[in-house]
Design an enzyme around this catalytic site. Structure first.
Site, PDB file in Angstrom:
ATOM      1  N   GLY A   1       9.952  34.536  30.481  1.00 30.62           N
ATOM      2  CA  GLY A   1      10.801  33.466  29.984  1.00 30.62           C
ATOM      3  C   GLY A   1      11.141  33.650  28.532  1.00 30.62           C
ATOM      4  N   VAL A   2      12.182  32.979  28.148  1.00 28.96           N
ATOM      5  CA  VAL A   2      12.541  32.927  26.745  1.00 28.96           C
ATOM      6  C   VAL A   2      12.202  31.529  26.285  1.00 28.96           C
ATOM      7  CG1 VAL A   2      14.400  33.162  25.070  1.00 28.96           C
ATOM      8  CG2 VAL A   2      14.434  34.521  27.164  1.00 28.96           C
ATOM      9  N   GLY A   3      11.245  31.417  25.408  1.00 26.43           N
ATOM     10  CA  GLY A   3      10.831  30.100  24.937  1.00 26.43           C
ATOM     11  C   GLY A   3      11.645  29.705  23.727  1.00 26.43           C
ATOM     12  N   LYS A   4      11.151  28.659  23.074  1.00 24.71           N
ATOM     13  CA  LYS A   4      11.798  28.166  21.874  1.00 24.71           C
ATOM     14  C   LYS A   4      11.837  29.248  20.811  1.00 24.71           C
ATOM     15  CE  LYS A   4       9.347  24.667  20.927  1.00 24.71           C
ATOM     16  NZ  LYS A   4       8.452  24.294  19.926  1.00 24.71           N
ATOM     17  N   GLU A   5      10.695  29.869  20.626  1.00 26.58           N
ATOM     18  CA  GLU A   5      10.602  30.830  19.544  1.00 26.58           C
ATOM     19  C   GLU A   5       9.892  32.107  19.956  1.00 26.58           C
ATOM     20  OE1 GLU A   5      10.813  28.601  15.416  1.00 26.58           O
ATOM     21  OE2 GLU A   5       9.125  27.904  16.597  1.00 26.58           O
TER      22      GLU A   5
ATOM     23  N   VAL B   1      -2.280  33.587  32.305  1.00 22.86           N
ATOM     24  CA  VAL B   1      -2.984  32.479  32.949  1.00 22.86           C
ATOM     25  C   VAL B   1      -2.271  32.118  34.248  1.00 22.86           C
ATOM     26  CG1 VAL B   1      -3.679  30.075  32.670  1.00 22.86           C
ATOM     27  CG2 VAL B   1      -3.624  31.584  30.682  1.00 22.86           C
TER      28      VAL B   1
ATOM     29  N   LYS C   1       3.706  38.374  24.171  1.00 23.04           N
ATOM     30  CA  LYS C   1       4.573  37.362  23.583  1.00 23.04           C
ATOM     31  C   LYS C   1       5.165  37.933  22.290  1.00 23.04           C
ATOM     32  CE  LYS C   1       4.501  32.674  21.672  1.00 23.04           C
ATOM     33  NZ  LYS C   1       3.705  31.447  21.487  1.00 23.04           N
TER      34      LYS C   1
ATOM     35  N   GLY D   1      -0.987  29.798  37.159  1.00 23.61           N
ATOM     36  CA  GLY D   1      -0.667  28.370  37.197  1.00 23.61           C
ATOM     37  C   GLY D   1       0.779  28.132  36.814  1.00 23.61           C
TER      38      GLY D   1
ATOM     39  N   ASP E   1       1.613  21.697  17.734  1.00 26.60           N
ATOM     40  CA  ASP E   1       2.874  21.793  18.482  1.00 26.60           C
ATOM     41  C   ASP E   1       2.593  21.478  19.948  1.00 26.60           C
ATOM     42  OD1 ASP E   1       5.595  22.237  18.900  1.00 26.60           O
ATOM     43  OD2 ASP E   1       5.307  24.369  19.311  1.00 26.60           O
TER      44      ASP E   1
HETATM   45  N1  LIG Z   1      -0.872  33.381  28.563  1.00 27.41           N
HETATM   46  C1  LIG Z   1       0.170  33.049  29.329  1.00 27.41           C
HETATM   47  N2  LIG Z   1       0.069  33.082  30.690  1.00 27.41           N
HETATM   48  C2  LIG Z   1       1.128  32.753  31.458  1.00 27.41           C
HETATM   49  N3  LIG Z   1       2.323  32.367  30.983  1.00 27.41           N
HETATM   50  C3  LIG Z   1       2.495  32.285  29.660  1.00 27.41           C
HETATM   51  C4  LIG Z   1       1.427  32.619  28.759  1.00 27.41           C
HETATM   52  N4  LIG Z   1       1.869  32.457  27.502  1.00 27.41           N
HETATM   53  C5  LIG Z   1       3.154  32.057  27.598  1.00 27.41           C
HETATM   54  N5  LIG Z   1       3.537  31.942  28.883  1.00 27.41           N
HETATM   55  C6  LIG Z   1       4.890  31.538  29.373  1.00 27.41           C
HETATM   56  O1  LIG Z   1       5.854  31.786  28.362  1.00 27.41           O
HETATM   57  C7  LIG Z   1       6.468  30.570  27.916  1.00 27.41           C
HETATM   58  C8  LIG Z   1       6.647  30.577  26.403  1.00 27.41           C
HETATM   59  O2  LIG Z   1       5.402  30.722  25.758  1.00 27.41           O
HETATM   60  P1  LIG Z   1       4.951  29.823  24.530  1.00 27.41           P
HETATM   61  O3  LIG Z   1       3.658  30.383  24.027  1.00 27.41           O
HETATM   62  O4  LIG Z   1       4.952  28.383  24.889  1.00 27.41           O
HETATM   63  O5  LIG Z   1       6.056  30.166  23.407  1.00 27.41           O
HETATM   64  P2  LIG Z   1       7.295  29.306  22.784  1.00 27.41           P
HETATM   65  O6  LIG Z   1       6.972  29.174  21.336  1.00 27.41           O
HETATM   66  O7  LIG Z   1       8.453  30.202  22.984  1.00 27.41           O
HETATM   67  O8  LIG Z   1       7.371  27.990  23.475  1.00 27.41           O
HETATM   68  C9  LIG Z   1       5.539  29.469  28.400  1.00 27.41           C
HETATM   69  O9  LIG Z   1       6.240  28.295  28.670  1.00 27.41           O
HETATM   70  C10 LIG Z   1       4.942  30.054  29.667  1.00 27.41           C
HETATM   71  O10 LIG Z   1       5.811  29.868  30.763  1.00 27.41           O
END
Ligand SMILES: Nc1ncnc2c1ncn2[C@@H]1O[C@H](COP(=O)(O)OP(=O)(O)O)[C@@H](O)[C@H]1O
Ligand SMILES: [Mg+2]
Length: 288
Positions: free
Chosen positions: A100-104, A186, A119, A188, A222
């Site tokens: 996925g592409v998250g916020k940052e 993780v 990440k 889930g 956050d």
């Molecule tokens: N350790 C992990 N295991 C499974 N999925 C993850 C994990 N870390 C991030 N993700 C997936 O990637 C997405 C973005 O990661 P996140 O750490 O929340 O960064 P952002 O700052 O972009 O929100 C999460 O919503 C999740 O779906």
């Protein structure tokens, strides 16, 4: 959309050499002139120029004429340098799909002896407020804002996770290179993407983990329903903004974390807890 693995496989050793030279040059200046790239990489200027043209066609480097002629690496190239380093050091054996592409960030599945994610932080491209906040940190900071913003975010996230794991339910941190953090994947789904059978149980689990982190001196800062993964149990992700309990806004940030979670459970599951009381139980040191 060209995927990371494809780009990784098409990298030649000369490409890597040039990208690393630009990266090194960017510690001192915003744009790195051809002569400097040539000097650092040991590749003659005319040859370097040829590779640079190809790299810029692949959107891995950008070129400017003002204020002087020079090159910069793009985020995509920074991703490749980090990935290359993580593979070379043995932390990543194979790369999977983009999760996925998250916020940052941009998150990829990966694999070694356990399922992983990588990440790639993207701070600095989107928001400069964090850049301003961290400015004091680095006397010798790179001259290009996003390089140090994303790198610093990754460093904070990795250090915080190392401090919390395994006491708090965070993914096991594995390695970091530049702006990339490797951690356990993780199993889930995000809290927002599931209908919980027993919401009170999961809410209590989240609050208990907030409390444990707080006792170790860490506030997520956050936290929301988007940063909790639910499987058999819960896991809290996305820690680059975490602050210490001694931070000037610590109280406010803790309050906001707790309130985000309580609001979500109230809205979706009609569980109505008193935020003040919950905060008190989190802050009280009852030896639990
Ligand atoms: N350790 C992990 N295991 C499974 N999925 C993850 C994990 N870390 C991030 N993700 C997936 O990637 C997405 C973005 O990661 P996140 O750490 O929340 O960064 P952002 O700052 O972009 O929100 C999460 O919503 C999740 O779906
Ligand atoms: Mg997130």
């Amino acid at each position: 959309m060209i995927q990371l693995a494809e780009r990784f496989l098409s990298l030649r050793s000369e490409d890597l050499c040039i990208l690393k030279a630009i990266e090194a040059g960017m510690r001192r200046r915003e744009w790195v002139p051809l002569e400097e790239i040539s000097a650092i990489s040991g590749i003659p200027a005319s040859k370097a120029e040829y590779y640079l043209r190809l790299l810029s066609g692949r959107k891995l480097v950008s070129y400017t004429k003002v204020p002087y002629e020079g090159y910069q690496i793009e985020f995509a190239a920074y991703d490749l340098l980090a990935l290359h380093d993580l593979v070379r050091r043995g932390f990543v054996a194979s790369l999977g799909d983009r999760l996925g592409v998250g916020k940052e960030s941009v998150v990829y599945e990966a694999l070694n002896d356990i399922p992983l994610v990588i990440k790639f932080h993207r701070e600095g491209r989107t928001s400069f407020s964090r850049v301003r906040r961290v400015r004091e940190y680095l006397r010798d900071r790179p001259k290009v804002p996003w390089i140090y913003a994303a790198g610093l975010a990754a460093r904070t996230e990795f250090e915080v996770m190392e401090r919390l794991y395994p006491y708090v339910a965070v993914p096991k941190p594995v390695a970091r290179s530049r702006h990339a953090v490797v951690m356990e994947r993780v199993p889930g789904v995000l809290l927002t993407k599931t209908d919980l059978d027993d919401p009170a149980f999961y809410l209590n689990r989240i609050l208990a983990e907030i409390k444990k982190a707080y006792r170790l001196g860490v506030i997520h800062a956050d936290l929301s329903e988007y940063n909790v993964i639910v499987g058999d149990d819960i896991t809290i992700i996305d820690w680059p903004q975490a602050v210490g309990r001694d931070h000037e806004n610590a109280e406010e940030l803790l309050e906001r974390d707790v309130s985000n979670i309580l609001k979500y459970f109230k809205r979706r599951y009609k569980i109505d807890l008193n935020p003040g009381e919950i905060l008190r139980t989190i802050k009280v040191d009852d030896g639990e």
